[in-house]
Motif scaffolding. Structure first.
Motif, PDB file in Angstrom:
ATOM      1  N   SER A  73       0.826  -1.218   0.000  1.00 37.18           N
ATOM      2  CA  SER A  73       0.000   0.000   0.000  1.00 37.18           C
ATOM      3  C   SER A  73       0.856   1.263   0.000  1.00 37.18           C
ATOM      4  O   SER A  73       0.514   2.240  -0.665  1.00 37.18           O
ATOM      5  N   ILE A  74       1.983   1.246   0.704  1.00 36.97           N
ATOM      6  CA  ILE A  74       2.868   2.414   0.732  1.00 36.97           C
ATOM      7  C   ILE A  74       3.498   2.625  -0.640  1.00 36.97           C
ATOM      8  O   ILE A  74       3.527   3.752  -1.155  1.00 36.97           O
ATOM      9  N   GLU A  75       4.002   1.553  -1.252  1.00 38.12           N
ATOM     10  CA  GLU A  75       4.581   1.666  -2.596  1.00 38.12           C
ATOM     11  C   GLU A  75       3.567   2.247  -3.568  1.00 38.12           C
ATOM     12  O   GLU A  75       3.869   3.171  -4.326  1.00 38.12           O
ATOM     13  N   THR A  76       2.356   1.702  -3.544  1.00 37.66           N
ATOM     14  CA  THR A  76       1.303   2.148  -4.460  1.00 37.66           C
ATOM     15  C   THR A  76       0.945   3.606  -4.225  1.00 37.66           C
ATOM     16  O   THR A  76       0.808   4.383  -5.177  1.00 37.66           O
ATOM     17  N   THR A  77       0.800   3.999  -2.974  1.00 39.12           N
ATOM     18  CA  THR A  77       0.452   5.385  -2.643  1.00 39.12           C
ATOM     19  C   THR A  77       1.497   6.353  -3.169  1.00 39.12           C
ATOM     20  O   THR A  77       1.163   7.348  -3.824  1.00 39.12           O
ATOM     21  N   VAL A  78       2.752   6.079  -2.881  1.00 38.45           N
ATOM     22  CA  VAL A  78       3.808   7.004  -3.306  1.00 38.45           C
ATOM     23  C   VAL A  78       3.883   7.073  -4.826  1.00 38.45           C
ATOM     24  O   VAL A  78       3.920   8.163  -5.404  1.00 38.45           O
ATOM     25  N   ILE A  79       3.881   5.938  -5.486  1.00 33.55           N
ATOM     26  CA  ILE A  79       4.029   5.933  -6.943  1.00 33.55           C
ATOM     27  C   ILE A  79       2.815   6.554  -7.639  1.00 33.55           C
ATOM     28  O   ILE A  79       2.964   7.288  -8.615  1.00 33.55           O
ATOM     29  N   ARG A  80       1.612   6.292  -7.124  1.00 34.99           N
ATOM     30  CA  ARG A  80       0.398   6.839  -7.749  1.00 34.99           C
ATOM     31  C   ARG A  80       0.344   8.359  -7.600  1.00 34.99           C
ATOM     32  O   ARG A  80       0.044   9.073  -8.552  1.00 34.99           O
ATOM     33  N   HIS A  81       0.635   8.866  -6.426  1.00 34.73           N
ATOM     34  CA  HIS A  81       0.518  10.306  -6.176  1.00 34.73           C
ATOM     35  C   HIS A  81       1.747  11.102  -6.592  1.00 34.73           C
ATOM     36  O   HIS A  81       1.650  12.307  -6.823  1.00 34.73           O
ATOM     37  N   TYR A  82       2.889  10.444  -6.680  1.00 37.99           N
ATOM     38  CA  TYR A  82       4.140  11.144  -6.985  1.00 37.99           C
ATOM     39  C   TYR A  82       4.923  10.347  -8.031  1.00 37.99           C
ATOM     40  O   TYR A  82       5.898   9.675  -7.711  1.00 37.99           O
ATOM     41  N   PRO A  83       4.502  10.411  -9.292  1.00 38.55           N
ATOM     42  CA  PRO A  83       5.173   9.620 -10.329  1.00 38.55           C
ATOM     43  C   PRO A  83       6.643  10.009 -10.530  1.00 38.55           C
ATOM     44  O   PRO A  83       7.406   9.246 -11.107  1.00 38.55           O
ATOM     45  N   GLU A  84       7.046  11.191 -10.016  1.00 36.13           N
ATOM     46  CA  GLU A  84       8.444  11.607 -10.115  1.00 36.13           C
ATOM     47  C   GLU A  84       9.333  10.801  -9.179  1.00 36.13           C
ATOM     48  O   GLU A  84      10.540  10.719  -9.365  1.00 36.13           O
ATOM     49  N   ALA A  85       8.730  10.208  -8.140  1.00 36.75           N
ATOM     50  CA  ALA A  85       9.483   9.384  -7.193  1.00 36.75           C
ATOM     51  C   ALA A  85       9.736   8.022  -7.838  1.00 36.75           C
ATOM     52  O   ALA A  85       8.831   7.404  -8.377  1.00 36.75           O
ATOM     53  N   VAL A  86      10.970   7.578  -7.783  1.00 38.74           N
ATOM     54  CA  VAL A  86      11.337   6.314  -8.430  1.00 38.74           C
ATOM     55  C   VAL A  86      11.618   5.269  -7.366  1.00 38.74           C
ATOM     56  O   VAL A  86      12.508   5.446  -6.521  1.00 38.74           O
ATOM     57  N   LEU A  87      10.839   4.199  -7.401  1.00 32.45           N
ATOM     58  CA  LEU A  87      11.067   3.072  -6.503  1.00 32.45           C
ATOM     59  C   LEU A  87      12.318   2.350  -6.968  1.00 32.45           C
ATOM     60  O   LEU A  87      12.370   1.849  -8.079  1.00 32.45           O
ATOM     61  N   GLU A  88      13.338   2.320  -6.129  1.00 36.05           N
ATOM     62  CA  GLU A  88      14.614   1.725  -6.522  1.00 36.05           C
ATOM     63  C   GLU A  88      14.767   0.284  -6.054  1.00 36.05           C
ATOM     64  O   GLU A  88      15.188  -0.569  -6.808  1.00 36.05           O
ATOM     65  N   LYS A  89      14.473   0.025  -4.787  1.00 37.43           N
ATOM     66  CA  LYS A  89      14.593  -1.352  -4.301  1.00 37.43           C
ATOM     67  C   LYS A  89      13.889  -1.489  -2.961  1.00 37.43           C
ATOM     68  O   LYS A  89      13.583  -0.509  -2.298  1.00 37.43           O
ATOM     69  N   VAL A  90      13.656  -2.742  -2.594  1.00 36.88           N
ATOM     70  CA  VAL A  90      13.052  -3.085  -1.309  1.00 36.88           C
ATOM     71  C   VAL A  90      13.922  -4.182  -0.719  1.00 36.88           C
ATOM     72  O   VAL A  90      14.326  -5.106  -1.418  1.00 36.88           O
ATOM     73  N   GLU A  91      14.225  -4.056   0.564  1.00 33.51           N
ATOM     74  CA  GLU A  91      15.018  -5.087   1.241  1.00 33.51           C
ATOM     75  C   GLU A  91      14.548  -5.224   2.674  1.00 33.51           C
ATOM     76  O   GLU A  91      13.839  -4.371   3.187  1.00 33.51           O
ATOM     77  N   THR A  92      14.972  -6.297   3.306  1.00 33.10           N
ATOM     78  CA  THR A  92      14.655  -6.486   4.707  1.00 33.10           C
ATOM     79  C   THR A  92      15.410  -5.452   5.520  1.00 33.10           C
ATOM     80  O   THR A  92      16.607  -5.261   5.332  1.00 33.10           O
ATOM     81  N   SER A  93      14.713  -4.794   6.422  1.00 32.71           N
ATOM     82  CA  SER A  93      15.330  -3.754   7.245  1.00 32.71           C
ATOM     83  C   SER A  93      16.154  -4.378   8.352  1.00 32.71           C
ATOM     84  O   SER A  93      15.814  -5.431   8.898  1.00 32.71           O
ATOM     85  N   LEU A  94      17.247  -3.732   8.698  1.00 33.73           N
ATOM     86  CA  LEU A  94      18.122  -4.210   9.762  1.00 33.73           C
ATOM     87  C   LEU A  94      17.601  -3.801  11.132  1.00 33.73           C
ATOM     88  O   LEU A  94      18.171  -4.180  12.149  1.00 33.73           O
TER      89      LEU A  94
END
Length: 165
Positions: free
Chosen positions: A143-164
């Motif tokens: 839901s967070i990925e979708t929200t950011v990308i839908r509302h802010y197409p200038e933002a580029v999703l680069e990667k997702v990883e397990t947080s430390l």
């Protein structure tokens, strides 16, 4: 927890994204922004030393190397002629002391090393883009990925990883 990496073109868009995320129940302490040195982030949540450097991996390496060295030093006194006889507890104490010294030295050195996880973003950051790190629960990831990308197409999703964290 997952860490999402977004490249953001400017501070205005970053401010809008942070505002929307905090309204979507993402605590600001889970948002970290890395920018080119000298960039004024105003009220945006700047990444801490833990996010900007290799502190955690330096600490991990220091514990492993220091602990192993301490253990080997303790064991060496058992087999060397004229060595002091050590009990198992003393050998473990040597390993623990080595781990402690190693973790301290490793983490201090790592504070001067940029985070290797961000190496691929160095050029974009030097060009003035912002790297936004979001630490989100697994169930909110999509839901967070979708929200950011839908509302802010200038933002580029680069990667997702397990947080430390």
């Amino acid at each position: 927890m997952k860490r999402i990496y977004f490249l953001i073109p400017n501070i205005d868009i970053a401010r809008d994204i942070v505002e929307e995320l905090t309204q979507s129940d993402i605590d600001e302490k889970h948002i970290h922004i890395i920018s080119k040195e000298g960039t004024q982030l105003e009220a945006l949540p700047e990444a801490t030393l833990l996010q900007k450097t290799d502190f955690i991996s330096g600490l991990e390496r220091g514990v492993a190397i220091g602990g192993t060295t301490g253990l080997l030093a303790g064991l060496a006194t058992l087999v060397l002629p004229g060595g002091i006889a050590l009990s198992g507890g003393a050998i473990l104490a040597c390993a623990a002391a080595g781990a402690g010294v190693g973790s301290w030295l490793g983490s201090m050195i790592a504070l001067d090393v940029p985070n290797t996880r961000h190496k691929e973003f160095e050029e974009a950051i030097s060009q003035g883009k912002l790297l936004m790190l979001l630490d989100v629960p697994n169930e909110k990831l999509s839901s967070i990925e979708t929200t950011v990308i839908r509302h802010y197409p200038e933002a580029v999703l680069e990667k997702v990883e397990t947080s430390l964290l």
